[in-house]
Write a protein that holds these residues in place. Structure first.
Motif, PDB file in Angstrom:
ATOM      1  N   LEU A 463      46.086  30.510  26.513  1.00  0.00           N
ATOM      2  CA  LEU A 463      46.380  30.943  25.156  1.00  0.00           C
ATOM      3  C   LEU A 463      47.084  32.289  25.261  1.00  0.00           C
ATOM      4  CD1 LEU A 463      45.818  30.442  22.115  1.00  0.00           C
ATOM      5  CD2 LEU A 463      43.787  31.857  22.391  1.00  0.00           C
ATOM      6  N   GLN A 485      48.680  39.506  24.931  1.00  0.00           N
ATOM      7  CA  GLN A 485      47.358  39.218  25.467  1.00  0.00           C
ATOM      8  C   GLN A 485      47.374  37.759  25.875  1.00  0.00           C
ATOM      9  OE1 GLN A 485      45.064  37.472  23.020  1.00  0.00           O
ATOM     10  NE2 GLN A 485      43.436  37.246  24.532  1.00  0.00           N
ATOM     11  N   VAL A 487      44.984  34.506  27.946  1.00  0.00           N
ATOM     12  CA  VAL A 487      43.796  33.996  28.642  1.00  0.00           C
ATOM     13  C   VAL A 487      44.208  32.706  29.328  1.00  0.00           C
ATOM     14  CG1 VAL A 487      41.398  33.313  28.443  1.00  0.00           C
ATOM     15  CG2 VAL A 487      42.391  34.776  26.706  1.00  0.00           C
ATOM     16  N   GLN A 538      36.403  26.797  39.448  1.00  0.00           N
ATOM     17  CA  GLN A 538      36.999  27.252  38.198  1.00  0.00           C
ATOM     18  C   GLN A 538      37.465  28.687  38.358  1.00  0.00           C
ATOM     19  OE1 GLN A 538      33.659  25.934  35.674  1.00  0.00           O
ATOM     20  NE2 GLN A 538      35.282  25.332  34.254  1.00  0.00           N
ATOM     21  N   ALA A 539      38.487  29.022  37.640  1.00  0.00           N
ATOM     22  CA  ALA A 539      38.991  30.388  37.727  1.00  0.00           C
ATOM     23  C   ALA A 539      39.573  30.769  36.387  1.00  0.00           C
ATOM     24  CB  ALA A 539      40.069  30.489  38.803  1.00  0.00           C
ATOM     25  N   SER A 540      39.418  32.018  36.010  1.00  0.00           N
ATOM     26  CA  SER A 540      40.071  32.471  34.790  1.00  0.00           C
ATOM     27  C   SER A 540      40.807  33.779  35.022  1.00  0.00           C
ATOM     28  CB  SER A 540      39.103  32.668  33.633  1.00  0.00           C
ATOM     29  OG  SER A 540      37.822  32.354  33.974  1.00  0.00           O
ATOM     30  N   LEU A 541      41.747  33.975  34.160  1.00  0.00           N
ATOM     31  CA  LEU A 541      42.565  35.181  34.234  1.00  0.00           C
ATOM     32  C   LEU A 541      42.732  35.684  32.808  1.00  0.00           C
ATOM     33  CD1 LEU A 541      44.563  37.006  35.864  1.00  0.00           C
ATOM     34  CD2 LEU A 541      46.327  35.388  35.226  1.00  0.00           C
ATOM     35  N   MET A 542      42.506  36.952  32.640  1.00  0.00           N
ATOM     36  CA  MET A 542      42.687  37.535  31.316  1.00  0.00           C
ATOM     37  C   MET A 542      43.649  38.708  31.448  1.00  0.00           C
ATOM     38  SD  MET A 542      39.743  38.400  28.727  1.00  0.00           S
ATOM     39  CE  MET A 542      39.978  37.512  27.238  1.00  0.00           C
ATOM     40  N   PHE A 544      46.205  41.768  29.431  1.00  0.00           N
ATOM     41  CA  PHE A 544      46.710  42.530  28.292  1.00  0.00           C
ATOM     42  C   PHE A 544      47.926  43.294  28.783  1.00  0.00           C
ATOM     43  CE2 PHE A 544      42.166  42.148  27.891  1.00  0.00           C
ATOM     44  CZ  PHE A 544      42.019  41.673  26.602  1.00  0.00           C
ATOM     45  N   GLY A 566      42.506  40.844  34.526  1.00  0.00           N
ATOM     46  CA  GLY A 566      41.174  40.631  35.098  1.00  0.00           C
ATOM     47  C   GLY A 566      41.070  39.207  35.593  1.00  0.00           C
ATOM     48  N   THR A 567      40.557  39.051  36.812  1.00  0.00           N
ATOM     49  CA  THR A 567      40.448  37.701  37.361  1.00  0.00           C
ATOM     50  C   THR A 567      39.011  37.407  37.748  1.00  0.00           C
ATOM     51  OG1 THR A 567      40.899  36.408  39.342  1.00  0.00           O
ATOM     52  CG2 THR A 567      41.384  38.739  39.483  1.00  0.00           C
ATOM     53  N   SER A 568      38.599  36.206  37.497  1.00  0.00           N
ATOM     54  CA  SER A 568      37.228  35.820  37.839  1.00  0.00           C
ATOM     55  C   SER A 568      37.050  35.703  39.341  1.00  0.00           C
ATOM     56  CB  SER A 568      36.878  34.487  37.181  1.00  0.00           C
ATOM     57  OG  SER A 568      37.679  33.461  37.721  1.00  0.00           O
ATOM     58  N   ARG A 575      37.480  43.412  39.566  1.00  0.00           N
ATOM     59  CA  ARG A 575      38.285  42.285  39.095  1.00  0.00           C
ATOM     60  C   ARG A 575      39.378  42.710  38.135  1.00  0.00           C
ATOM     61  NH1 ARG A 575      33.394  39.181  36.230  1.00  0.00           N
ATOM     62  NH2 ARG A 575      33.352  38.304  38.303  1.00  0.00           N
ATOM     63  N   TRP A 576      39.348  43.949  37.680  1.00  0.00           N
ATOM     64  CA  TRP A 576      40.407  44.426  36.773  1.00  0.00           C
ATOM     65  C   TRP A 576      41.358  45.322  37.517  1.00  0.00           C
ATOM     66  CZ3 TRP A 576      41.390  42.656  32.010  1.00  0.00           C
ATOM     67  CH2 TRP A 576      40.393  41.906  31.383  1.00  0.00           C
TER      68      TRP A 576
ATOM     69  N   VAL B  25      34.634  35.369  29.868  1.00  0.00           N
ATOM     70  CA  VAL B  25      35.719  34.573  30.448  1.00  0.00           C
ATOM     71  C   VAL B  25      35.752  34.736  31.962  1.00  0.00           C
ATOM     72  CG1 VAL B  25      38.216  34.346  30.579  1.00  0.00           C
ATOM     73  CG2 VAL B  25      37.109  34.623  28.378  1.00  0.00           C
ATOM     74  N   LEU B  26      35.504  35.948  32.408  1.00  0.00           N
ATOM     75  CA  LEU B  26      35.699  36.213  33.828  1.00  0.00           C
ATOM     76  C   LEU B  26      34.455  35.992  34.672  1.00  0.00           C
ATOM     77  CD1 LEU B  26      38.021  39.323  33.686  1.00  0.00           C
ATOM     78  CD2 LEU B  26      38.630  36.932  33.891  1.00  0.00           C
ATOM     79  N   ASP B  27      33.307  35.837  34.020  1.00  0.00           N
ATOM     80  CA  ASP B  27      32.100  35.552  34.810  1.00  0.00           C
ATOM     81  C   ASP B  27      32.010  34.065  35.078  1.00  0.00           C
ATOM     82  OD1 ASP B  27      31.068  37.942  35.443  1.00  0.00           O
ATOM     83  OD2 ASP B  27      29.760  38.078  33.697  1.00  0.00           O
ATOM     84  N   VAL B  28      32.701  33.640  36.106  1.00  0.00           N
ATOM     85  CA  VAL B  28      32.658  32.227  36.472  1.00  0.00           C
ATOM     86  C   VAL B  28      31.763  32.134  37.701  1.00  0.00           C
ATOM     87  CG1 VAL B  28      33.992  30.268  37.240  1.00  0.00           C
ATOM     88  CG2 VAL B  28      34.976  31.849  35.601  1.00  0.00           C
TER      89      VAL B  28
END
Lengths: 1007, 514
Positions: A463, A485, A487, A538-542, A544, A566-568, A575-576, B25-28
């Motif tokens: 998103l 921004q 996600v 699973q992995a996420s990236l946020m 800004f 920031g990455t999980s 992570r930031w 979101v980042l706490d996977v």
């Protein structure tokens, strides 16, 4: 939006690189052929009548230009330098994948296509390798991000290699997921290397990016385009041989060195020269190589009103190889829609669905690598056609279904609050799944049949939101601001089961107990012996970010980006990461040479950025950890003991501690671009320096720790180089002959800058990294001939001992390896850095001639400076160890029954010596793999422009017929079949299918 | 109006986006590993970590067929068919540069066992505080197993490399390098650890053992027999360490304790321990093979059970020795030549191998296709689900360090070394009673030590003993100058892999191999 921008609005939006695919395609009709051009030129021509001649636009296509420069867009736009490729010309070449499309067509990109088997994975490396490539999985983390209409495509994750014994192919269909995009639906492909442009894309693009824009929905009269081609891949000619050839080859080894015991162990299949299986006619090639057809057809329709319009595109195609009946079938459906419900709101959406079915090769190596069960290799396949036919008949019982379903798309919404304030939000997704059903009957597997099933998926959901504002101070100062921004969440999963020794060859699927309450849940029902694997990540990236751009008149542009990601997959305290980027662009032309006739444009730009690099694996985020890994080299995945699963520190894969930091990449680019002589010559030269810093390296630990290795930050690798693009309209005569030529070059120099813990060198198995050397350098023993007698072996005057190889005294028939440190023992300390896996120079040269309605194009591809270890030759000469080892390298493929005039000859060493004279880690087998290839030649004719057609008023906007030949010529000194068929780690194994010569005849109709 | 609408939408969108909490979101949480915080909390963690040490030990012994390549080949009875690397080992050219030799000479896998055991010894007591189900006694027994496994790993390494670095703590997360420690020190440590362990280890797990009655991790002795180290496992290892050090006095004590108490392994539903017949040994008659499945007879052994998905191609002697007609493979990789067979099996009534003088028929328990040039060594053949032949060349034989017959022969050796020849003869005859040979008599003129080692050669062929037996034999007899020179110069020890040397400059290659 500012005033002057309004003028171009519609046109510009079409060419924008909207991160969110918010193209207001609807507004103005444009000629698609022009879309690759710089928007500046483009904007001027946008309202001109159609210029359908594709040839006229390609000149500027190759230019390194900022197509958005000086223009302000409604939404988040990717600004910066990029190389677009001459897509129009490439439409005539039957390429399958994005990698093939790009190969040799853009500066600074090295594409490795290491087999001619259609649909297999290929690698792209932009501006040099940022990390060592010792294994296949290392390649994954070097790949650039590929975007289609702003959707960052998710690729296979290398984590599946955790459960594999051999890494030749990833488990599952292992199909190139970038084969799913069809070139006739592509408007433009651009390679993004510019630091600030990449900074806008964020950490996903830390290895560079490839930006694909599909043809857009647009308003206006319905337009239909129909493209089709059919072609043939003629069979290869092979110089086949039989057992007599092999016997002759082995004779000198036996004459010189064999003992009675060696003779008595003579390869059994070569013993009896009356055995027609091995000493009869060698004509397997009649069945192995075939004249193979390929074809493709596609249809595109666009139309609609200015408030709502659409594009539909569908394709069906078959790509194939002339060898081993391999092919890939692809079906692709694409749908895009734009709506303008209000003047201030645009809704855009696209959906791209594909299916790919792959027919894979029948090679023994790939089969046994999948099966992980090695039968007896004492008797290889016979070179005789009749015998090979028997094998093929049995092979007909094989089930090998490889399928990929891919779906990606986006929905974006653009709101224009005021002329200067814009908001865009977009939902993007990509999902792909791979399935493989495999069954090998017992008749080709030494009495044990095999079944395996794979299902895996990769999915990405993102998103993105951006708010843009533009502000003009007087007329000279233009500011634009972006606030964004994003996600992104990724998921990877697979289920894989392999089973052995089923009851019969008639049950070809693995039927399991389906009751979860049953103790035997998922076990085979009285049938296969099963091993099951499943994994999920699973992995996420946020993200800004804020971006500012300031333009002063038409002289100066300054950009800056600041982002926080920031990455999980980073550790919680790490992570930031905040990273900046800047660029400055100065038009020398407008500053100093406004009235100069020679220069049409002259710009200099400097650009710098820092970007985080994200781990592909989630294990680094966890810190110290426990896993289940109890296997060893030969059996990597044994899970339990006594039926219970244990848990231990990751002794085999490496210690992960606290304090692991995210690596980052710093890029500095300096670019000069110019157009001269009425735009007839244009060029750009870009100097880059790319520092991939603080990267994680899995370095060996002292064995007494119990760990094989430890992951440590601290590897810095620098890539410096020059990317150069020149194109010229050598002959320009609109009515008669035109000749345009375009050359792209990418020079690269790689250097290890630092290693973890301040080490200056590091040995990782058979490789060594050393500060100051290239990361791709080979580390080899230097071979200097042969010891003819024991007396020739030097003796250490101090100890009276003979020169030794790792403690073993050398004898007659052993190689003369150079003892650099003079300690009379040849060890690792005597290995030298020689050659490099990656080329120093890659590039392509394109020429296009037009004469009236004819056009002729030819494209050269070259890569210079790389070397390869000819392991094919090494194992050919090391036949004793190869055949007795009974490992996967002992496999003798049907294709090994051939020879070539190029084959090199090596000294006749004692193959039975314990020093392994034909070991692959010596410079004896190192060869230059530089090459120049004539990759394609196209001859075309546009019927629609002919007088005949004009008179007939057939209503075609274009009716183009063409004949293309690909892979026509190769110039190389390399002794193997093709210098491209080299594995990622620099080893030429000779197992790949040839990249075959192909001829197609095609028609392109635009209605 | 338009602006208003816009801002309404904007607000909606922004709120939606703001709802994403960055942290969430980042706490996977990875599903692929257990993090530091999540281990050492529950009883199951102790079980997993303990099983982990056993699994690592099994890997250390069988990886690339180490146990047999190092135990059975050098100067042994086997001959390589055509593999040059195996031939180099047989010929004692241990610094030949074959990939397999580089891998098996890397002692890293043994140190994985040692590190995992040390970590268990240090950390597992945390679970006692966290999980009431995990009792102190349970923990003490677990720690004793970890100590025994660590000691066993050290002993196994000392047999191969002599001096090895001695690490007695895990140094978890700290990585320092260590030089070699003298073998005597290492073995003294191993001995003291084992003695500590024997005080706590039970005879049986999950049964009616007085030390540890009741289910063990929810399972009974039928589950655990042949899987875990018992008190007798520790005694068997102690006895071997003593014998290796020429300390036959202690060896005699330990083997005595072992044999006096061996019946303690029986009961509670297990197959139990007994002297097995030749057919039980080689043909899995009564499912009593010490190689198939897991059995209490595997005093120190590690199973690969078919039903648990532990069948493998590599890690079994079958991969080296079997061929047609037992499996489909054309030729074995190693075999025992006929001459050797005749030399080793001298008795005409030996039911492991003998030729009937009248009918000229031979027994096939140990060898198949004796008539051919390359007889198949078929003593150990556990194929697929404990079959004795088949097409499916995945093997499930356990890697066996010792069994009742072996310990009994060791006792005979100890007694003989101590000069108690009568007792030694009794032990020898006890061990070989079911092999069809006439009893050994001290009056036969054959030296008792020769007789014991000859019997060991026959009984333990293919079980990874031959090379170490030769060392002990020559240390006792001292009558082979070449071998004594090998012992004196340290040539009986293997070189270490260059990967070990590259990763730690404090480790020096044994001068014999330079």
């Amino acid at each position: 939006m500012v005033k002057n921008n309004k003028v171009f609005l519609g046109a510009l939006l079409c060419s924008t690189f909207s991160f969110f695919n918010v193209h207001a395609y609807a507004v103005v009709k444009i000629d698609t052929a022009l879309l690759n051009k710089s928007s500046k030129n483009y904007a001027l021509r946008a309202n001109k009548p159609k210029q359908t001649s594709l040839q006229k636009s390609k000149m500027s296509d190759t230019l390194l230009q900022d197509s958005l420069k000086g223009v302000l867009k409604s939404n988040f736009v990717l600004k910066g330098k990029r190389d677009s490729i001459q897509i129009a010309l490439l439409r005539n070449v039957p390429n399958l994948s994005v990698q093939q499309i790009l190969k040799g067509n853009v500066a600074g990109l090295f594409v490795q296509e290491n087999t001619g088997e259609p649909g297999t994975e290929q690698s792209m490396i932009i501006q040099g390798a940022s990390a060592p490539i010792f294994t296949k999985r290392d390649v994954y983390s070097l790949q650039p991000a590929v975007y289609i209409n702003g959707v960052y495509l998710i690729q296979d994750n290398p984590f599946a290699y955790d459960v594999q014994k051999y890494d030749y192919n990833r488990i599952g269909p292992a199909t190139n997921l970038l084969a799913n995009i069809d070139i006739d639906n592509i408007l433009s492909i651009e390679l993004i290397k510019d630091p600030v442009a990449l900074a806008k894309l964020g950490p996903n693009a830390s290895n560079g990016a490839i930006w694909i824009t599909t043809k857009a929905a647009k308003s206006g009269l319905r337009e239909i385009s129909l493209n089709t081609y059919a072609g043939i891949i003629p069979k290869n000619h092979a110089q086949t041989v039989n057992g007599a050839f092999e016997n002759k080859f082995r004779a000198p080894f036996y004459q010189n060195y064999a003992s009675a015991a060696n003779y008595s162990n003579y390869a059994s299949f070569l013993r009896d020269s009356t055995n027609l299986d091995y000493f009869g006619k060698s004509n397997w090639n009649d069945l192995y190589f075939n004249n193979t057809p390929i074809y493709a057809a596609n249809l595109g329709i666009t139309g609609g009103t200015e408030r709502a319009n659409f594009r539909f595109y569908g394709t069906g195609m078959r790509n194939a190889s002339n060898a081993d009946e391999t092919s890939l079938d692809k079906y692709n459906a694409f749908f895009a829609i734009n709506m303008l419900p209000f003047k201030w709101m645009t809704v855009s959406s696209f959906l791209n669905a594909s299916r790919m079915d792959r027919n894979r090769n029948k090679s023994l190596r790939d089969r046994f690598a999948e099966v992980r069960y090695l039968p007896d290799f004492a008797n290889p396949l016979s070179p005789n056609k009749a015998n090979y036919q028997l094998f093929l008949d049995e092979y007909n019982k094989v089930v090998d279904d490889n399928r990929n379903n891919l779906l990606n798309g986006s929905l974006s919404l653009n709101l224009k609050f005021t002329p200067n304030l814009n908001f865009t939000t977009a939902v993007l997704f990509d999902y792909n799944e791979g399935l493989r059903d495999l069954f090998y009957p017992s008749t080709i597997m030494d009495g044990v049949n095999f079944v395996s099933g794979f299902f895996g998926y990769n999915q990405r959901f993102a998103l993105n939101n951006v708010l843009s504002y533009q502000y003009r101070l007087k007329n000279d100062h233009v500011f634009s601001f972006d606030l964004g921004q994003a996600v992104q969440t990724d998921g990877y999963k697979y289920n894989y089961a392999r089973g052995y020794n089923g009851n019969s060859d008639f049950i070809k699927i693995n039927v399991v107990k389906g009751d979860p309450d049953n103790a035997n849940y998922l076990n085979a029902i009285n049938n296969f012996y099963l091993f099951r694997y499943t994994d999920k990540m699973q992995a996420s990236l946020m993200s800004f970010y804020g971006a500012v751009k300031y333009g002063y008149k038409d002289l100066l542009n300054v950009s800056a980006v600041l982002r926080r990601d920031g990455t999980s997959n980073g550790q919680p305290d790490n992570r930031w990461i905040t990273t900046p980027a800047f660029s400055i662009d100065w038009s020398l032309k407008n500053q100093f040479l406004k009235n100069d006739k020679f220069f049409n444009a002259l710009n200099v730009e400097a650009s710098w950025s820092r970007l985080a690099k994200i781990f592909l694996d989630d294990r680094f985020g966890a810190g110290p950890q426990y896993r289940t890994e109890y296997g060893w080299y030969e059996e990597p995945t044994i899970p339990t003991f006594g039926g219970f699963q244990g848990i231990s520190r990751p002794y085999n894969t490496g210690w992960v501690g606290y304090g692991i930091k995210l690596p980052h990449v710093d890029r500095l680019n300096l670019t000069v671009s110019s157009a001269m002589l009425n735009n007839r010559i244009s060029g750009a030269i870009s100097l880059y320096s790319k520092d991939d810093k603080n990267q994680l390296l899995n370095i060996p630990l002292s064995a007494e720790s119990g760990y094989a290795s430890i992951y440590k930050n601290g590897m810095d690798i620098n890539n410096k180089g020059i990317d150069l693009l020149i194109s010229a309209q050598v002959i320009k005569n609109d009515k008669k002959l035109n000749w345009t030529t375009a050359l792209n070059l990418g020079f690269n120099k790689n250097q290890v800058k630092t290693l973890p813990d301040g080490l200056s060198e590091l040995v990782i198995e058979n490789n060594k990294l050393q500060v100051g050397k290239s990361v791709g350098a080979y580390w080899l023993y230097v071979n200097n001939g042969i010891y003819k007698t024991d007396g020739e072996v030097p003796t250490n005057p101090g100890t009276g001992q003979k020169l030794a190889f790792n403690g073993l005294a050398l004898k007659a028939g052993d190689p003369k390896w150079v003892d650099y440190n003079g300690d009379y023992n040849i060890t690792d300390a005597d290995k030298q850095f020689i050659g490099d896996r990656l080329p120093k120079l890659v590039g392509g040269w394109n020429n296009n001639f037009t004469y009236k309605n004819f056009d002729l194009n030819f494209h050269f591809l070259f890569a210079v400076g790389q070397s390869a270890i000819n392991q094919f030759d090494a194992s050919r000469y090391d036949f004793i160890n190869r055949e007795s080892a009974r490992d996967i390298n002992s496999v003798k493929e049907i294709t090994s029954w051939q020879t070539s005039d190029n084959l090199k000859n090596y000294p006749i060493y004692n193959v039975w010596s314990n020093v392994i004279p034909y070991r692959a880690d010596q410079d004896l087998f190192l060869e230059s793999a530089s090459y120049v290839k004539l990759r394609s030649v196209t001859l075309g004719y546009d019927l629609a422009q002919s007088k005949f057609a004009e008179k007939a008023k057939l209503g075609f906007r274009r009716a183009y017929i063409y004949l293309t030949g690909t892979n026509l010529l190769t110039f190389t000194k390399f002794s193997g079949t093709d210098p491209e068929l080299i594995n990622y780690n620099g080893i030429y194994s000779g197992t790949s299918l040839p990249i075959a010569r192909t001829f197609v005849l095609g028609v392109k109709l635009d209605l | 109006m338009r602006l208003k609408t816009s801002f309404v939408i904007l607000t909606i969108v922004v709120t939606t986006c703001a709802n994403f909490s960055c942290k969430k979101v980042l706490d996977v949480n990875s599903t692929r590993l257990a993090s530091e915080e999540n281990l050492w909390r529950k009883q199951e963690d102790a079980k997993g970590a303990l099983i982990g040490i056993y699994t690592l030990m099994r890997t250390a012994m069988v990886a690339d067929n180490t146990h047999w390549l190092m135990g059975d080949l050098r100067q042994g009875d086997f001959v390589s068919t055509n593999r040059s690397d195996l031939k180099a080992i047989i010929d004692g050219q241990l610094n030949a540069s074959y990939p397999v030799m580089n891998r098996i000479t890397n002692w890293r896998r043994f140190y994985s066992v040692i590190n995992a055991a040390s970590l268990f010894i240090e950390r597992s007591r945390e679970i006692v505080a966290n999980d009431p189900r995990y009792t102190r006694i349970n923990n003490e027994v677990d720690v004793a197993q970890a100590r025994a496994l660590r000691a066993f790993a050290y002993f196994y390494m000392c047999r191969i490399w002599g001096d090895v670095p001695l690490l007695i703590t895990s140094h978890d997360g700290e990585f320092t390098t260590h030089p070699r420690t003298s073998q005597d020190k290492v073995l003294a440590f191993a001995t003291s650890e084992l003695i500590t362990a024997t005080k706590v280890l039970p005879f049986r797990y999950g049964g009616t053992d007085p030390i540890l009655p009741g289910l063990y991790y929810g399972s009974s002795w039928t589950t655990w027999n042949g899987v875990l180290f018992t008190k007798l496992s520790a005694y068997a290892i102690l006895a071997h360490i003593a014998a290796w050090q020429n300390n036959y006095l202690d060896c005699e004590t330990y083997t005595k304790y072992f044999l006096d108490n061996s019946l303690q392994l029986n009961g509670d539903g297990s197959f139990g321990v007994k002297f097995i017949t030749t057919d039980e040994l080689t043909e899995n008659v009564n499912a009593y093979s010490p190689f198939a499945f897991k059995r209490a007879v595997q005093i120190v052994g590690f199973g690969f059970e078919y039903g648990n998905g532990e069948a493998t191609a590599n890690g079994h002697i079958e991969q080296l020795t079997l061929a047609k007609p037992i499996i489909l493979k054309e030729y074995p990789e190693i075999f025992v030549p006929k001459d050797t067979i005749r030399k080793v099996f001298t008795s005409a009534t030996d039911n492991r191998f003998s030729i009937d003088p009248l009918t000229k028929l031979y027994r096939t328990n140990y060898f198949t296709n004796y008539a051919s040039e390359q007889p198949i060594f078929s003593k150990i053949k556990v194929i697929g689900e404990a079959q004795t032949s088949g097409n499916f060349a995945f093997f499930t034989s356990a890697v066996l360090f010792t069994r009742l017959e072996e310990v009994t022969l060791l006792r005979a050796e100890a007694l003989a070394a101590l000069g108690m020849d009568n007792d030694a003869a009794t032990a020898l005859n006890q061990a070989s009673a079911l092999r069809g040979n006439p009893s050994f008599s001290l009056n036969s003129g054959v030296n008792i030590i020769d007789a014991i080692f000859a019997e060991r050669r026959r009984e333990l062929m293919g079980e990874g003993w031959r090379w170490y037996d030769l060392i002990r034999y020559n240390k006792l007899k001292k009558n082979n100058p070449a071998f004594m020179a090998l012992i004196d110069k340290g040539g009986i020890y293997w070189p270490v892999s260059k990967d070990v040397l590259n990763a730690n400059n404090k480790i020096k290659q044994h001068p014999f191999w330079n």
